[in-house]
Design an enzyme around this catalytic site. Structure first.
Site, PDB file in Angstrom:
ATOM      1  N   THR A  77      -8.898   8.425   4.146  1.00  0.00           N
ATOM      2  CA  THR A  77      -9.604   7.340   3.312  1.00  0.00           C
ATOM      3  C   THR A  77     -10.442   7.284   2.820  1.00  0.00           C
ATOM      4  O   THR A  77     -10.556   6.656   2.213  1.00  0.00           O
ATOM      5  CB  THR A  77      -8.967   6.123   4.818  1.00  0.00           C
ATOM      6  OG1 THR A  77      -8.210   6.445   5.590  1.00  0.00           O
ATOM      7  CG2 THR A  77      -9.054   4.989   4.474  1.00  0.00           C
ATOM      8  N   LYS A 101       0.766  -1.564  -0.602  1.00  0.00           N
ATOM      9  CA  LYS A 101      -0.239   0.441   0.126  1.00  0.00           C
ATOM     10  C   LYS A 101       0.842   1.588   0.278  1.00  0.00           C
ATOM     11  O   LYS A 101       0.357   2.288  -0.875  1.00  0.00           O
ATOM     12  CB  LYS A 101      -0.792  -0.002   1.257  1.00  0.00           C
ATOM     13  CG  LYS A 101      -1.796   1.334   1.391  1.00  0.00           C
ATOM     14  CD  LYS A 101      -2.521   1.376   2.539  1.00  0.00           C
ATOM     15  CE  LYS A 101      -2.887   0.416   2.598  1.00  0.00           C
ATOM     16  NZ  LYS A 101      -4.491  -0.108   4.160  1.00  0.00           N
ATOM     17  N   LYS A 121       3.331  -2.283  11.339  1.00  0.00           N
ATOM     18  CA  LYS A 121       1.805  -2.023  12.238  1.00  0.00           C
ATOM     19  C   LYS A 121       2.450  -2.298  13.345  1.00  0.00           C
ATOM     20  O   LYS A 121       3.013  -2.680  14.092  1.00  0.00           O
ATOM     21  CB  LYS A 121       0.744  -2.722  11.227  1.00  0.00           C
ATOM     22  CG  LYS A 121      -0.481  -2.536  11.504  1.00  0.00           C
ATOM     23  CD  LYS A 121      -1.001  -1.305  10.503  1.00  0.00           C
ATOM     24  CE  LYS A 121      -2.724  -0.709  10.910  1.00  0.00           C
ATOM     25  NZ  LYS A 121      -2.345   0.225   9.754  1.00  0.00           N
ATOM     26  N   ASP A 156      -5.421   3.920  13.993  1.00  0.00           N
ATOM     27  CA  ASP A 156      -6.167   3.270  13.298  1.00  0.00           C
ATOM     28  C   ASP A 156      -7.207   2.810  13.716  1.00  0.00           C
ATOM     29  O   ASP A 156      -8.226   3.724  14.590  1.00  0.00           O
ATOM     30  CB  ASP A 156      -5.403   2.119  12.976  1.00  0.00           C
ATOM     31  CG  ASP A 156      -6.280   0.535  11.737  1.00  0.00           C
ATOM     32  OD1 ASP A 156      -5.808   1.178  10.874  1.00  0.00           O
ATOM     33  OD2 ASP A 156      -6.315  -0.234  12.465  1.00  0.00           O
ATOM     34  N   ASN A 195     -14.256   6.408  11.222  1.00  0.00           N
ATOM     35  CA  ASN A 195     -14.050   7.233  10.243  1.00  0.00           C
ATOM     36  C   ASN A 195     -13.827   7.189   8.998  1.00  0.00           C
ATOM     37  O   ASN A 195     -13.820   7.618   7.774  1.00  0.00           O
ATOM     38  CB  ASN A 195     -12.367   8.019  10.918  1.00  0.00           C
ATOM     39  CG  ASN A 195     -11.584   8.400  10.121  1.00  0.00           C
ATOM     40  OD1 ASN A 195     -11.735   9.561  10.773  1.00  0.00           O
ATOM     41  ND2 ASN A 195     -10.673   8.823  10.016  1.00  0.00           N
TER      42      ASN A 195
END
Length: 453
Positions: free
Chosen positions: A212, A117, A129, A169, A244
């Site tokens: 996003t 990504k 992550k 996240d 979100n």
């Protein structure tokens, strides 16, 4: 998984033997390796230099205890993670997830996806992550703060503006980033862009909150235009999630002329044939942090349905576009078949790996346009990287500047996927195109930096 390439089969079998319990991670790796078969066949150097073996193994895994005190004075213990997966093209970059489902498999799957990504954005950021099995739901602000400070006390030893730059996240929004950033600054005595998603008063970027959700719509719009000569205009849209990503995908879909009619949370879903009221949804989810049942109570046109096993939820309605924006593996083969039967034109993933492999195969077989997560939901990390640029330059760009750059990046990502798929004889397969386009840049950098790397 069964591969035509004996080399890839050997790599996957070895990985499976060492990580047998990590089903999410193995699912993500299997999907990528399947796409890379023609690339490996055309480039024997990849096998010679062990590129695949190296790219599926994280450079570093950090697991740690997080001890914090709740409002009753009781000590609570959670488990924290940071997987620094690949830094071939830049510092590790990827979100922090706070959710009871978090384990090493989930974090490794997310970190692995993040490599490709981030590569697709064309920005100089590697893949990582992190997160914890801490559940922020039902916790007071003080409990959230104490957890975040304890979490960052350990994480701060392993991150930095030129090493690893986490973001938010699931479960980590502006509040949590603020608490973590304050603790990092306190411990390290430096004001740097080590976290993204920060508040605007201390180095955050305009349009990061929306990025996003906006990005998945920009990607989808370009896919619709290029493949079908159409757009969002006049289309009906199903969206899952109410966080979100979902909220701002709904908002941007409206701006592009569509009507979103669904959203969902962990307890149930909303169907609103008159179109989701974005302001009301924000009030319920962002201000009150309440359940969607409150949305339905305030909106006469809305139907609220409790979540039950075996139901199709938001996917049962007749829509033109579907945007899964909740969590991994939320859209299965039966859901996909129902969407196909109802005439869905395009599906783009706003969440990370929200469609099962069987669902993806069903969409592709039916000729439905499918935008995979590592391409379609790259807008968040792309704007995080733009925040890093602003922090480095000590500048603050306008919303319009950031949004324009985001739109250009997402359109570029679509064309990179499209071009890579065509190059290897898989026109229209944007899953393969995303994996290949993301992989080739990282592989070139890994080869250039030597085997020891």
């Amino acid at each position: 998984m069964n591969f035509k390439s004996s080399y890839l089969q050997g790599v996957y079998d070895g990985l499976e033997a060492r990580n047998a319990e990590q089903k999410e991670f193995l699912q993500a790796v299997g999907e990528v390796l399947e796409s890379l078969e023609p690339v490996v066949a055309a480039n024997p150097k990849l096998e010679e230099l062990g590129v695949i073996e190296r790219i599926v193994e994280p450079e570093r895994i950090i697991q740690f205890r997080v001890s914090w005190v709740d409002d009753k004075g009781k000590v609570q213990v959670n488990r924290g993670y940071r997987v620094q997966f690949n830094s071939a093209i830049g510092p590790y970059k990827g979100g922090l997830r706070l959710h009871p489902s978090v384990n090493l498999s989930v974090i490794k799957f997310l970190g692995f996806e993040q490599i490709f990504k981030n590569s697709l954005t064309t920005l100089p950021i590697g893949g990582g992550k992190g997160g914890s099995d801490f559940d922020p739901k039902g916790k007071s602000d003080m409990e959230i703060m104490r957890f975040c400070q304890a979490f960052m006390t350990e994480l701060s030893k392993h991150i930095g503006a030129d090493t690893d730059v986490p973001a938010g996240d699931i479960g980590v929004g502006g509040r949590e980033i603020g608490y973590m950033y304050g603790q990092y600054k306190r411990l390290r005595n430096e004001f740097t862009g080590v976290l993204t998603g920060k508040g605007l008063s201390y180095g955050g970027s305009l349009a990061r909150t929306e990025a996003t959700g906006y990005g998945v719509c920009y990607f989808t719009q370009e896919m619709l235009k290029s493949a079908k000569n159409t757009s969002f205009e006049g289309k009906t849209v199903a969206v899952s999630g109410a966080g979100n990503v979902a909220i701002y995908a709904i908002q941007k879909a409206y701006q592009l002329g569509a009507k979103p009619v669904t959203c969902s949370d962990s307890t149930g879903w909303i169907y609103d044939p008159e179109g989701i009221d974005v302001d009301l949804l924000k009030e319920v989810k962002e201000v009150k942090r309440a359940r969607l049942s409150e949305y339905a109570a305030a909106r006469p046109s809305a139907e609220y349905h409790e979540k039950k096993n075996g139901e199709h939820g938001v996917w049962q309605y007749k829509v033109d576009i579907a945007l899964p924006c909740a969590t991994q593996n939320e859209l299965d083969e039966n859901d996909a078949k129902m969407l196909i039967d109802n005439g869905v034109l395009a599906v783009s993933e706003g969440a990370n790996m929200p469609s099962t492999p069987e669902a993806v195969a069903a969409f592709q077989k039916a000729g439905v346009l499918f935008g995979p997560a590592k391409a379609a939901n790259a807008g968040g990390v792309a704007t995080s990287a733009l925040e890093m640029s602003q922090n480095s330059e000590r500048l603050h760009w306008s919303f319009e500047e950031v949004d324009s750059k985001l739109k250009g990046i997402m359109e570029g990502i679509f064309h990179a996927c499209d071009d890579a798929a065509k190059k290897y004889g898989m026109e229209g397969n944007y899953v393969a195109g995303a994996n290949i386009a993301g992989f080739e840049k990282v592989a070139d950098a890994m080869i250039a930096q030597g085997i020891a790397y």
